[in-house]
Design a protein around this motif. Structure first.
Motif, PDB file in Angstrom:
ATOM      1  N   ALA A 268       0.668  -1.182   0.053  1.00 32.83           N
ATOM      2  CA  ALA A 268       0.082  -0.118  -0.051  1.00 32.83           C
ATOM      3  C   ALA A 268       0.833   1.390  -0.064  1.00 32.83           C
ATOM      4  N   TYR A 269       1.901   1.398   0.724  1.00 32.67           N
ATOM      5  CA  TYR A 269       2.813   2.515   0.921  1.00 32.67           C
ATOM      6  C   TYR A 269       3.564   2.543  -0.644  1.00 32.67           C
ATOM      7  N   LYS A 270       3.821   1.604  -0.977  1.00 33.01           N
ATOM      8  CA  LYS A 270       4.753   1.605  -2.376  1.00 33.01           C
ATOM      9  C   LYS A 270       3.798   2.067  -3.312  1.00 33.01           C
ATOM     10  N   LYS A 271       2.440   1.861  -3.465  1.00 28.65           N
ATOM     11  CA  LYS A 271       1.581   2.364  -4.394  1.00 28.65           C
ATOM     12  C   LYS A 271       1.346   4.044  -4.158  1.00 28.65           C
ATOM     13  N   SER A 272       1.091   3.946  -2.801  1.00 28.65           N
ATOM     14  CA  SER A 272       1.128   5.626  -2.464  1.00 28.65           C
ATOM     15  C   SER A 272       2.044   6.478  -2.944  1.00 28.65           C
ATOM     16  N   GLY A 273       3.301   6.120  -2.605  1.00 29.56           N
ATOM     17  CA  GLY A 273       4.452   6.943  -3.292  1.00 29.56           C
ATOM     18  C   GLY A 273       4.534   7.075  -4.694  1.00 29.56           C
ATOM     19  N   MET A 274       4.511   5.817  -5.500  1.00 27.08           N
ATOM     20  CA  MET A 274       4.447   5.895  -6.891  1.00 27.08           C
ATOM     21  C   MET A 274       3.463   6.663  -7.379  1.00 27.08           C
ATOM     22  N   ARG A 275       2.254   6.747  -6.892  1.00 24.64           N
ATOM     23  CA  ARG A 275       1.140   7.730  -7.432  1.00 24.64           C
ATOM     24  C   ARG A 275       1.165   9.046  -7.059  1.00 24.64           C
ATOM     25  N   LEU A 276       1.563   9.326  -5.868  1.00 24.71           N
ATOM     26  CA  LEU A 276       1.262  10.785  -5.464  1.00 24.71           C
ATOM     27  C   LEU A 276       2.728  11.508  -6.119  1.00 24.71           C
ATOM     28  N   SER A 277       3.908  10.649  -6.339  1.00 32.55           N
ATOM     29  CA  SER A 277       4.968  11.409  -6.954  1.00 32.55           C
ATOM     30  C   SER A 277       4.675  11.781  -8.423  1.00 32.55           C
ATOM     31  N   PHE A 278       3.784  10.799  -9.148  1.00 27.68           N
ATOM     32  CA  PHE A 278       3.364  11.220 -10.583  1.00 27.68           C
ATOM     33  C   PHE A 278       2.760  12.566 -10.595  1.00 27.68           C
ATOM     34  N   TYR A 279       1.787  12.616  -9.732  1.00 27.57           N
ATOM     35  CA  TYR A 279       0.788  13.799  -9.602  1.00 27.57           C
ATOM     36  C   TYR A 279       1.721  14.970  -9.468  1.00 27.57           C
ATOM     37  N   MET A 280       2.913  14.972  -8.535  1.00 26.36           N
ATOM     38  CA  MET A 280       3.734  16.104  -8.253  1.00 26.36           C
ATOM     39  C   MET A 280       4.193  16.485  -9.638  1.00 26.36           C
ATOM     40  N   SER A 281       4.897  15.545 -10.308  1.00 23.70           N
ATOM     41  CA  SER A 281       5.695  15.583 -11.524  1.00 23.70           C
ATOM     42  C   SER A 281       4.818  16.238 -12.438  1.00 23.70           C
ATOM     43  N   CYS A 282       3.649  16.126 -12.581  1.00 25.35           N
ATOM     44  CA  CYS A 282       2.792  16.535 -13.741  1.00 25.35           C
ATOM     45  C   CYS A 282       2.609  18.136 -13.522  1.00 25.35           C
ATOM     46  N   ALA A 283       2.530  18.558 -12.374  1.00 20.28           N
ATOM     47  CA  ALA A 283       2.262  19.956 -11.919  1.00 20.28           C
ATOM     48  C   ALA A 283       3.513  20.516 -12.091  1.00 20.28           C
ATOM     49  N   VAL A 284       4.593  20.058 -11.767  1.00 16.78           N
ATOM     50  CA  VAL A 284       5.868  20.482 -11.773  1.00 16.78           C
ATOM     51  C   VAL A 284       6.470  20.832 -13.264  1.00 16.78           C
ATOM     52  N   PHE A 285       5.915  19.932 -14.239  1.00 16.05           N
ATOM     53  CA  PHE A 285       6.266  19.950 -15.539  1.00 16.05           C
ATOM     54  C   PHE A 285       5.649  20.853 -16.249  1.00 16.05           C
ATOM     55  N   VAL A 286       4.509  21.140 -16.083  1.00 18.54           N
ATOM     56  CA  VAL A 286       3.687  22.105 -16.651  1.00 18.54           C
ATOM     57  C   VAL A 286       4.193  23.645 -16.038  1.00 18.54           C
ATOM     58  N   LEU A 287       4.118  23.869 -14.845  1.00 15.59           N
ATOM     59  CA  LEU A 287       4.621  25.000 -14.452  1.00 15.59           C
ATOM     60  C   LEU A 287       5.956  25.524 -14.771  1.00 15.59           C
ATOM     61  N   THR A 288       6.815  24.515 -14.931  1.00 16.94           N
ATOM     62  CA  THR A 288       8.356  25.068 -15.211  1.00 16.94           C
ATOM     63  C   THR A 288       8.368  25.242 -16.779  1.00 16.94           C
ATOM     64  N   LEU A 289       7.417  24.425 -17.580  1.00 16.44           N
ATOM     65  CA  LEU A 289       7.622  24.641 -19.086  1.00 16.44           C
ATOM     66  C   LEU A 289       6.875  26.015 -19.604  1.00 16.44           C
ATOM     67  N   ILE A 290       5.740  26.366 -18.793  1.00 15.08           N
ATOM     68  CA  ILE A 290       5.143  27.745 -18.913  1.00 15.08           C
ATOM     69  C   ILE A 290       6.017  28.956 -18.752  1.00 15.08           C
ATOM     70  N   PHE A 291       6.496  28.848 -17.265  1.00 19.80           N
ATOM     71  CA  PHE A 291       7.090  29.795 -16.865  1.00 19.80           C
ATOM     72  C   PHE A 291       8.928  29.902 -17.015  1.00 19.80           C
ATOM     73  N   ARG A 292       9.226  29.037 -17.870  1.00 15.83           N
ATOM     74  CA  ARG A 292      10.827  28.670 -17.775  1.00 15.83           C
ATOM     75  C   ARG A 292      11.722  30.022 -17.888  1.00 15.83           C
ATOM     76  N   ASN A 293      11.205  30.900 -18.575  1.00 16.47           N
ATOM     77  CA  ASN A 293      12.147  32.143 -18.992  1.00 16.47           C
ATOM     78  C   ASN A 293      11.841  32.773 -17.702  1.00 16.47           C
ATOM     79  N   GLU A 294      10.901  32.953 -17.144  1.00 16.05           N
ATOM     80  CA  GLU A 294      10.540  34.071 -16.023  1.00 16.05           C
ATOM     81  C   GLU A 294      11.261  33.452 -14.910  1.00 16.05           C
ATOM     82  N   ILE A 295      11.303  32.086 -14.633  1.00 13.69           N
ATOM     83  CA  ILE A 295      12.079  31.300 -13.437  1.00 13.69           C
ATOM     84  C   ILE A 295      13.419  31.660 -13.684  1.00 13.69           C
ATOM     85  N   PHE A 296      13.991  31.416 -15.073  1.00  7.84           N
ATOM     86  CA  PHE A 296      15.369  31.569 -15.021  1.00  7.84           C
ATOM     87  C   PHE A 296      15.931  33.346 -14.721  1.00  7.84           C
ATOM     88  N   THR A 297      15.109  34.147 -15.163  1.00  6.94           N
ATOM     89  CA  THR A 297      15.468  35.442 -14.857  1.00  6.94           C
ATOM     90  C   THR A 297      15.681  35.821 -13.626  1.00  6.94           C
TER      91      THR A 297
END
Length: 445
Positions: free
Chosen positions: A306-335
């Protein structure tokens, strides 16, 4: 929708994740402040990163070993054993890291040149690196103490202590870098001196908390045969993994530094941005290692799955959010990090790699942590050596020198390395599951 296992997992993961996030953001503030001084100061500070991580790979390996042993004894009855492991590990760390720090101090300038420093900024790098060595020693001792807290799942306590220390670091660094009132502006040396005082505070505060919890009760600090029998097999495997990863990263960073001060400054900033998510998801990795270790200690296959499943699933959700935010605001973040002579447009392509790599690095971190918590440290060490130490430098050299792809080639190699490690972690987890629960427990006995 979360279940009871998700909630228990997040209770450990979120404080550790936010601690990592706060720490890297506060550390990034140092780099941002130094970045206002120009590309050479960024390079001078960044060039010490690999020597620092080489030193820390020893203390982190020992700390992870302590966490794994303590997590299997994480109850009131096991406190005496956990205290004994902590104190003896503290002695080993103090002596081993003390000798290594002396060696690094004696050959520091040569080491910085080996890492790729150039005469353009070597004097600045030395100004920063000498006090930074002292701060690294304090951090190593703190890691051993906090390994016990992590083994008991007390990530919230670790978070509060480390965040407080890093707030002190930011305040002192600001004063010492730029100078306020009677305090002269010290530049990059000021950033390192601020870190010395902040890491000393964190060490003292952590020791005080553990003393209050009774972990400094009467027991010997002198390592004995039984201690080495428990710690060495785990430490050897984790150090092999950490050491191979660090060797590969040293070569990788050396190749990036060879591109010149400005490309290396861009690379260092993008790596720092990449490390923000890495440090955050490492909190989830810590939770996966602790929950896997505790599940094995209780002999509960249901909890482990159960804990294995929780870790893999929750980390995927986090990665999706980070991917979208970084891609959209990449120039602003680097600035935010940009100093003189560094345009965000030059880093735009690299920031796309930063966004994408969040997926494989998350799966790699969670998978390797579950394997470690389940006693499979040797497998993690083996595939880490193959991917980081062998393949990443080869791929970097091929893309950089064979195809002339410059900094883009460096990051292509990084992404491929992370994908290989994530694939290996998933493969070995499936192989572990196929062995059967009784075999898993028998292997850990």
């Amino acid at each position: 929708m979360t279940n009871s296992y998700d909630k228990s997992y997040l209770k450990i993961a979120l404080p550790a994740a936010f601690e990592g996030l706060f720490m890297i953001l506060l550390a990034s503030t140092d780099l941002i402040m130094v970045g206002t001084l120009g590309a050479f100061p960024i390079a001078a500070v960044s060039i010490f990163a690999q020597p620092r991580l080489v030193l820390l790979c020893f203390s982190r390996s020992l700390a992870s070993s302590v966490t794994l042993l303590v997590s299997r004894k994480a109850d009131e009855a096991g406190k005496e054993a956990a205290s004994s492991i902590m104190k003896k590990s503290l002695t080993v760390c103090a002596l081993l890291l003390g000798m290594l720090h002396i060696l690094f101090f004696l050959f520091l300038e040569d080491i910085l040149y080996l890492m790729g420093a150039t005469p353009d900024y070597i004097s600045l790098a030395m100004d920063y690196s000498v006090p930074a060595l002292i701060a690294t020693y304090f951090t190593s001792l703190t890691l051993i103490l906090q390994a016990v807290q992590l083994g008991y799942g007390k990530t919230a306590v670790i978070m509060k202590t480390n965040v407080a220390g890093n707030i002190i670091n930011v305040i002192l660094s600001f004063i010492l870098i730029f100078g306020i009132g009677p305090v002269p502006a010290m530049g990059v040396a000021g950033a390192a001196i601020g870190t010395v005082f902040a890491t000393l505070f964190t060490l003292i505060a952590t020791a005080a908390i553990l003393r209050g919890d009774g972990f400094f009760a009467e027991s010997s600090y002198v390592p004995d045969k039984d201690y080495f029998r428990q710690i060495l097999p785990i430490f050897g495997s984790i150090l092999s993994e950490q050491g191979s990863e660090r060797a590969g990263m040293v070569i990788f960073s050396r190749m990036a530094a060879g591109l010149g001060p400005i490309p290396f400054a861009i690379h260092s900033v993008c790596m720092n941005i990449c490390d923000i998510y890495w440090d955050f998801i490492t909190g989830f990795g810590k939770a996966s290692m602790v929950t896997a270790g505790q599940s094995c200690g209780r002999g509960s296959e249901e909890d482990w799955k159960a804990y294995k499943k929780s870790g893999m699933r929750l980390s995927f959700y986090m990665s999706c959010a980070v991917f979208v935010l970084t891609l959209i605001f990449r120039n602003e973040i680097f600035t935010i990090y940009s100093g003189d002579g560094i345009a965000p447009e030059a880093a735009s392509i690299i920031m796309i790699f930063v966004a994408f790599v969040s997926f494989p690095e998350a799966y790699g971190v969670i998978g390797s942590s579950i394997l470690r918590g389940s006693g499979r440290t040797a497998e993690v060490a083996a595939y880490s050596f193959f991917s980081v130490t062998l393949l990443r430098p080869i791929m970097t050299g091929l893309f950089l020198y064979g195809f002339g792809l410059g900094l883009t080639g460096v990051w292509m190699a990084l992404v491929l390395d992370q994908m290989i490690r994530a694939t290996c972690a998933i493969y070995f987890m499936r192989k572990l599951k196929a062995r059967g629960w009784d075999r898993i427990l028998a292997d850990m006995a």
